[in-house]
Scaffold this motif. Structure first.
Motif, PDB file in Angstrom:
ATOM      1  N   VAL A  77       0.872  -1.181   0.000  1.00 26.31           N
ATOM      2  CA  VAL A  77       0.000   0.000   0.000  1.00 26.31           C
ATOM      3  C   VAL A  77       0.901   1.221   0.000  1.00 26.31           C
ATOM      4  O   VAL A  77       1.808   1.343   0.836  1.00 26.31           O
ATOM      5  CB  VAL A  77      -0.927   0.021   1.226  1.00 26.31           C
ATOM      6  N   LEU A  78       0.670   2.131  -0.936  1.00 25.93           N
ATOM      7  CA  LEU A  78       1.524   3.303  -1.109  1.00 25.93           C
ATOM      8  C   LEU A  78       0.676   4.570  -1.070  1.00 25.93           C
ATOM      9  O   LEU A  78      -0.300   4.692  -1.803  1.00 25.93           O
ATOM     10  CB  LEU A  78       2.263   3.211  -2.452  1.00 25.93           C
ATOM     11  N   ALA A  79       1.076   5.501  -0.219  1.00 23.76           N
ATOM     12  CA  ALA A  79       0.381   6.783  -0.113  1.00 23.76           C
ATOM     13  C   ALA A  79       1.269   7.884  -0.660  1.00 23.76           C
ATOM     14  O   ALA A  79       2.474   7.919  -0.377  1.00 23.76           O
ATOM     15  CB  ALA A  79       0.021   7.075   1.346  1.00 23.76           C
ATOM     16  N   LEU A  80       0.678   8.787  -1.446  1.00 17.83           N
ATOM     17  CA  LEU A  80       1.420   9.917  -2.004  1.00 17.83           C
ATOM     18  C   LEU A  80       0.742  11.218  -1.588  1.00 17.83           C
ATOM     19  O   LEU A  80      -0.487  11.312  -1.558  1.00 17.83           O
ATOM     20  CB  LEU A  80       1.480   9.835  -3.529  1.00 17.83           C
ATOM     21  N   GLU A  81       1.584  12.197  -1.277  1.00 13.06           N
ATOM     22  CA  GLU A  81       1.092  13.516  -0.909  1.00 13.06           C
ATOM     23  C   GLU A  81       1.726  14.568  -1.820  1.00 13.06           C
ATOM     24  O   GLU A  81       2.766  14.342  -2.415  1.00 13.06           O
ATOM     25  CB  GLU A  81       1.424  13.860   0.549  1.00 13.06           C
ATOM     26  N   GLU A  82       1.070  15.705  -1.886  1.00 16.04           N
ATOM     27  CA  GLU A  82       1.495  16.850  -2.697  1.00 16.04           C
ATOM     28  C   GLU A  82       1.487  16.513  -4.187  1.00 16.04           C
ATOM     29  O   GLU A  82       2.392  16.902  -4.948  1.00 16.04           O
ATOM     30  CB  GLU A  82       2.869  17.363  -2.251  1.00 16.04           C
ATOM     31  N   LEU A  83       0.462  15.815  -4.587  1.00 12.37           N
ATOM     32  CA  LEU A  83       0.260  15.534  -6.007  1.00 12.37           C
ATOM     33  C   LEU A  83      -0.275  16.783  -6.707  1.00 12.37           C
ATOM     34  O   LEU A  83      -1.146  17.467  -6.180  1.00 12.37           O
ATOM     35  CB  LEU A  83      -0.735  14.386  -6.188  1.00 12.37           C
ATOM     36  N   THR A  84       0.236  17.046  -7.863  1.00 12.03           N
ATOM     37  CA  THR A  84      -0.248  18.174  -8.658  1.00 12.03           C
ATOM     38  C   THR A  84      -1.048  17.648  -9.845  1.00 12.03           C
ATOM     39  O   THR A  84      -0.894  16.495 -10.264  1.00 12.03           O
ATOM     40  CB  THR A  84       0.918  19.029  -9.170  1.00 12.03           C
ATOM     41  N   ARG A  85      -1.892  18.500 -10.394  1.00 13.22           N
ATOM     42  CA  ARG A  85      -2.659  18.101 -11.565  1.00 13.22           C
ATOM     43  C   ARG A  85      -1.740  17.777 -12.736  1.00 13.22           C
ATOM     44  O   ARG A  85      -2.015  16.873 -13.530  1.00 13.22           O
ATOM     45  CB  ARG A  85      -3.609  19.223 -11.951  1.00 13.22           C
ATOM     46  N   ARG A  86      -0.639  18.490 -12.815  1.00 13.85           N
ATOM     47  CA  ARG A  86       0.304  18.273 -13.912  1.00 13.85           C
ATOM     48  C   ARG A  86       0.947  16.897 -13.835  1.00 13.85           C
ATOM     49  O   ARG A  86       1.129  16.224 -14.871  1.00 13.85           O
ATOM     50  CB  ARG A  86       1.373  19.361 -13.846  1.00 13.85           C
ATOM     51  N   ASP A  87       1.304  16.449 -12.624  1.00 10.96           N
ATOM     52  CA  ASP A  87       2.058  15.199 -12.476  1.00 10.96           C
ATOM     53  C   ASP A  87       1.191  13.994 -12.125  1.00 10.96           C
ATOM     54  O   ASP A  87       1.697  12.868 -12.089  1.00 10.96           O
ATOM     55  CB  ASP A  87       3.131  15.356 -11.393  1.00 10.96           C
ATOM     56  N   ARG A  88      -0.067  14.209 -11.854  1.00  9.64           N
ATOM     57  CA  ARG A  88      -0.925  13.097 -11.445  1.00  9.64           C
ATOM     58  C   ARG A  88      -0.923  11.966 -12.468  1.00  9.64           C
ATOM     59  O   ARG A  88      -0.782  10.781 -12.116  1.00  9.64           O
ATOM     60  CB  ARG A  88      -2.355  13.602 -11.216  1.00  9.64           C
ATOM     61  N   GLY A  89      -1.078  12.305 -13.733  1.00  9.52           N
ATOM     62  CA  GLY A  89      -1.085  11.281 -14.774  1.00  9.52           C
ATOM     63  C   GLY A  89       0.221  10.512 -14.846  1.00  9.52           C
ATOM     64  O   GLY A  89       0.232   9.308 -15.129  1.00  9.52           O
ATOM     65  N   THR A  90       1.330  11.175 -14.591  1.00  4.52           N
ATOM     66  CA  THR A  90       2.642  10.506 -14.613  1.00  4.52           C
ATOM     67  C   THR A  90       2.718   9.439 -13.548  1.00  4.52           C
ATOM     68  O   THR A  90       3.210   8.319 -13.794  1.00  4.52           O
ATOM     69  CB  THR A  90       3.768  11.542 -14.401  1.00  4.52           C
ATOM     70  N   TYR A  91       2.226   9.744 -12.362  1.00  3.25           N
ATOM     71  CA  TYR A  91       2.262   8.745 -11.277  1.00  3.25           C
ATOM     72  C   TYR A  91       1.272   7.617 -11.535  1.00  3.25           C
ATOM     73  O   TYR A  91       1.580   6.440 -11.279  1.00  3.25           O
ATOM     74  CB  TYR A  91       1.956   9.418  -9.940  1.00  3.25           C
ATOM     75  N   GLU A  92       0.125   7.934 -12.068  1.00  3.42           N
ATOM     76  CA  GLU A  92      -0.856   6.884 -12.368  1.00  3.42           C
ATOM     77  C   GLU A  92      -0.308   5.921 -13.416  1.00  3.42           C
ATOM     78  O   GLU A  92      -0.473   4.692 -13.297  1.00  3.42           O
ATOM     79  CB  GLU A  92      -2.166   7.523 -12.846  1.00  3.42           C
ATOM     80  N   LYS A  93       0.361   6.455 -14.405  1.00  4.74           N
ATOM     81  CA  LYS A  93       0.936   5.604 -15.442  1.00  4.74           C
ATOM     82  C   LYS A  93       2.124   4.800 -14.918  1.00  4.74           C
ATOM     83  O   LYS A  93       2.251   3.598 -15.208  1.00  4.74           O
ATOM     84  CB  LYS A  93       1.385   6.476 -16.623  1.00  4.74           C
ATOM     85  N   GLY A  94       2.993   5.442 -14.143  1.00  4.03           N
ATOM     86  CA  GLY A  94       4.188   4.756 -13.656  1.00  4.03           C
ATOM     87  C   GLY A  94       3.918   3.701 -12.609  1.00  4.03           C
ATOM     88  O   GLY A  94       4.729   2.782 -12.425  1.00  4.03           O
ATOM     89  N   LEU A  95       2.790   3.791 -11.917  1.00  6.35           N
ATOM     90  CA  LEU A  95       2.488   2.849 -10.834  1.00  6.35           C
ATOM     91  C   LEU A  95       1.431   1.820 -11.218  1.00  6.35           C
ATOM     92  O   LEU A  95       1.162   0.896 -10.443  1.00  6.35           O
ATOM     93  CB  LEU A  95       2.008   3.619  -9.600  1.00  6.35           C
ATOM     94  N   ALA A  96       0.841   1.949 -12.395  1.00  2.00           N
ATOM     95  CA  ALA A  96      -0.300   1.115 -12.786  1.00  2.00           C
ATOM     96  C   ALA A  96       0.034  -0.372 -12.826  1.00  2.00           C
ATOM     97  O   ALA A  96      -0.787  -1.215 -12.437  1.00  2.00           O
ATOM     98  CB  ALA A  96      -0.832   1.574 -14.145  1.00  2.00           C
ATOM     99  N   LYS A  97       1.225  -0.732 -13.314  1.00  2.00           N
ATOM    100  CA  LYS A  97       1.562  -2.154 -13.461  1.00  2.00           C
ATOM    101  C   LYS A  97       1.687  -2.864 -12.116  1.00  2.00           C
ATOM    102  O   LYS A  97       1.360  -4.050 -11.998  1.00  2.00           O
ATOM    103  CB  LYS A  97       2.870  -2.296 -14.247  1.00  2.00           C
ATOM    104  N   VAL A  98       2.165  -2.156 -11.119  1.00  2.00           N
ATOM    105  CA  VAL A  98       2.384  -2.781  -9.808  1.00  2.00           C
ATOM    106  C   VAL A  98       1.145  -2.685  -8.931  1.00  2.00           C
ATOM    107  O   VAL A  98       0.832  -3.609  -8.168  1.00  2.00           O
ATOM    108  CB  VAL A  98       3.585  -2.114  -9.104  1.00  2.00           C
ATOM    109  N   TYR A  99       0.414  -1.591  -9.083  1.00  2.99           N
ATOM    110  CA  TYR A  99      -0.728  -1.343  -8.207  1.00  2.99           C
ATOM    111  C   TYR A  99      -2.005  -1.242  -9.042  1.00  2.99           C
ATOM    112  O   TYR A  99      -2.291  -0.202  -9.649  1.00  2.99           O
ATOM    113  CB  TYR A  99      -0.513  -0.055  -7.413  1.00  2.99           C
ATOM    114  N   PRO A 100      -2.794  -2.312  -9.073  1.00  6.53           N
ATOM    115  CA  PRO A 100      -4.018  -2.286  -9.894  1.00  6.53           C
ATOM    116  C   PRO A 100      -5.135  -1.435  -9.291  1.00  6.53           C
ATOM    117  O   PRO A 100      -6.107  -1.112  -9.986  1.00  6.53           O
ATOM    118  CB  PRO A 100      -4.427  -3.761  -9.941  1.00  6.53           C
ATOM    119  N   HIS A 101      -5.013  -1.073  -8.017  1.00  7.94           N
ATOM    120  CA  HIS A 101      -6.067  -0.296  -7.358  1.00  7.94           C
ATOM    121  C   HIS A 101      -5.488   1.025  -6.867  1.00  7.94           C
ATOM    122  O   HIS A 101      -4.415   1.061  -6.256  1.00  7.94           O
ATOM    123  CB  HIS A 101      -6.642  -1.071  -6.162  1.00  7.94           C
ATOM    124  N   HIS A 102      -6.209   2.106  -7.134  1.00  9.97           N
ATOM    125  CA  HIS A 102      -5.740   3.396  -6.625  1.00  9.97           C
ATOM    126  C   HIS A 102      -6.890   4.388  -6.565  1.00  9.97           C
ATOM    127  O   HIS A 102      -7.934   4.203  -7.197  1.00  9.97           O
ATOM    128  CB  HIS A 102      -4.589   3.953  -7.488  1.00  9.97           C
TER     129      HIS A 102
END
Length: 391
Positions: free
Chosen positions: A190-215
């Motif tokens: 389980v991974l928690a992220l803080e200080e996400l911006t609208r600009r970078d949100r998609g980058t984190y969703e794409k980079g973490l999708a393979k390991v974490y199917p739920h978010h």
């Protein structure tokens, strides 16, 4: 002529006899002294000769006499007073008032670092040869060890049913894609992220999708999980207050949301997970240590945790404060720090290049911490933190 010769011969004989007698007498004296020394050594235990060298036997009385002299106790009164003040600051830190510049919270934020004054004062005491200052230093040393001595070693244990992690990824992170790769390789369930911006949100969703199917992402905080999530909702930590706060539309309020609550489905039952990013703390020449929004958020978060019905709770996030700070009494009275329970050392997380305080926290209730650690630095100014927990 015969009389004179006889007298000369007699004188020579007497002289020779006198010389021989003196030598004989000296020899007897030396022999007697050696015999006396040998006899005296027989009455002194052999262990004394071997275990206590002569220089030590002489040094001990001198040290005792020096300690009994009044001069060493009169020297360094200022150093002795500073040592006592340091000890009382550590012992009574909770009583240091916040009325002036929030001084109490500021001291508590960096409370472990007060121990650095001990060697400085000790060096001064030794230089001044002040016995009173050395004695006074026993107070801060004893109190510091009582507060933080247990954090000096490794308290971690192997194992753990679930690994959780948290990271303030930083709004100004120059490499969000690299940060996402590092976090995906962290091994956290389980991974928690803080200080996400609208600009970078998609980058984190794409980079973490393979390991974490739920978010789920709500505002500037998000949670990624290998296990199913449910009942995800924002938590009102009173980020926005004032007469106009209630007039703002829900979508505007949600965009600035800084806390959420979700349920993780584990093999041992549901686990309530809170993710939070509390208000910042600032040192201001006029206001002192400004923590108004953070303290308000901490109180609201404590109330939310108190109302939580699930017995198993994990709180992850950037709380912008250490758990020694009185502002977090509402949380620390209900949750415990995994770093204190099962970490290695103090686990400082901020700033990443030279951490001096642990403001990124993992707090738990109803589960057993097995280990806690900081993860390698990313492009953020915070270090990620991780913990293994058990049921």
């Amino acid at each position: 002529m015969a009389d004179a010769t006889d007298m000369a011969d007699a004188a020579d004989t007497a002289g020779a006899t006198g010389t021989t007698g003196a030598a004989y007498t000296a020899g007897v004296t030396v022999t007697a002294c050696a015999t006396a020394v040998a006899e005296s050594r027989r009455h002194i235990p052999r262990a004394v000769h071997h275990d206590i060298p002569r220089t030590v036997r002489r040094a001990i009385p001198r040290a005792v006499r020096a300690g009994l002299r009044p001069d060493p106790w009169k020297r360094g009164p200022v150093l002795a007073a500073l040592a006592l003040l340091l000890g009382l600051s550590l012992l009574l830190h909770a009583r240091i008032p916040n009325r002036i510049g929030n001084l109490g919270s500021l001291v508590e934020t960096f409370l472990p670092w007060l121990g650095l004054f001990v060697p400085v004062l000790l060096a001064g005491a030794l230089w001044r040869r002040s016995a009173s200052a050395v004695l006074a230093l026993l107070l801060p040393v004893t109190v510091w060890l009582n507060l933080f001595g247990g954090l000096l070693g490794d308290r971690s244990h192997p194992g753990g049913d679930l690994t959780v992690a948290s990271h303030n990824v930083g709004a100004g992170n120059p490499d969000p894609a690299g940060t996402a790769r590092d976090l995906a390789a962290s091994g956290a369930d389980v991974l928690a992220l803080e200080e996400l911006t609208r600009r970078d949100r998609g980058t984190y969703e794409k980079g973490l999708a393979k390991v974490y199917p739920h978010h789920a992402v709500l505002g500037t905080v998000g949670v990624w999980s290998r296990l199913p999530l449910s009942d995800t909702r924002p938590v009102d930590i009173r980020t926005d207050v004032g007469p106009l706060a209630k007039t703002k539309p829900a979508d505007v309020t949600l965009a600035d949301n800084r806390a959420l609550r979700t349920t993780v489905a584990t093999d041992h039952g549901p686990l309530a997970v809170y993710v939070a990013h509390l208000g910042s703390a600032r040192v201001n020449p006029r206001a002192g240590f400004w923590t108004d929004s953070r303290d308000r958020n901490a109180q609201a978060l404590g109330e939310a945790v108190a109302a939580e019905r699930n017995e198993r709770v994990v709180l992850l996030g950037d709380l912008n404060g250490t758990m020694d700070d009185r502002a977090f009494d509402g949380l620390t009275s209900r949750l415990r720090s995994v770093q204190d329970a099962a970490g290695d050392g103090f686990g400082f997380t901020w700033p990443a290049k030279f951490p001096v305080a642990r403001i990124d926290q993992i707090l738990v209730r109803g589960v057993e911490p097995r280990s806690a650690r900081t993860l390698p630095a990313t492009g953020s100014d915070h270090l990620p933190v991780a913990a293994a927990i058990d049921w």
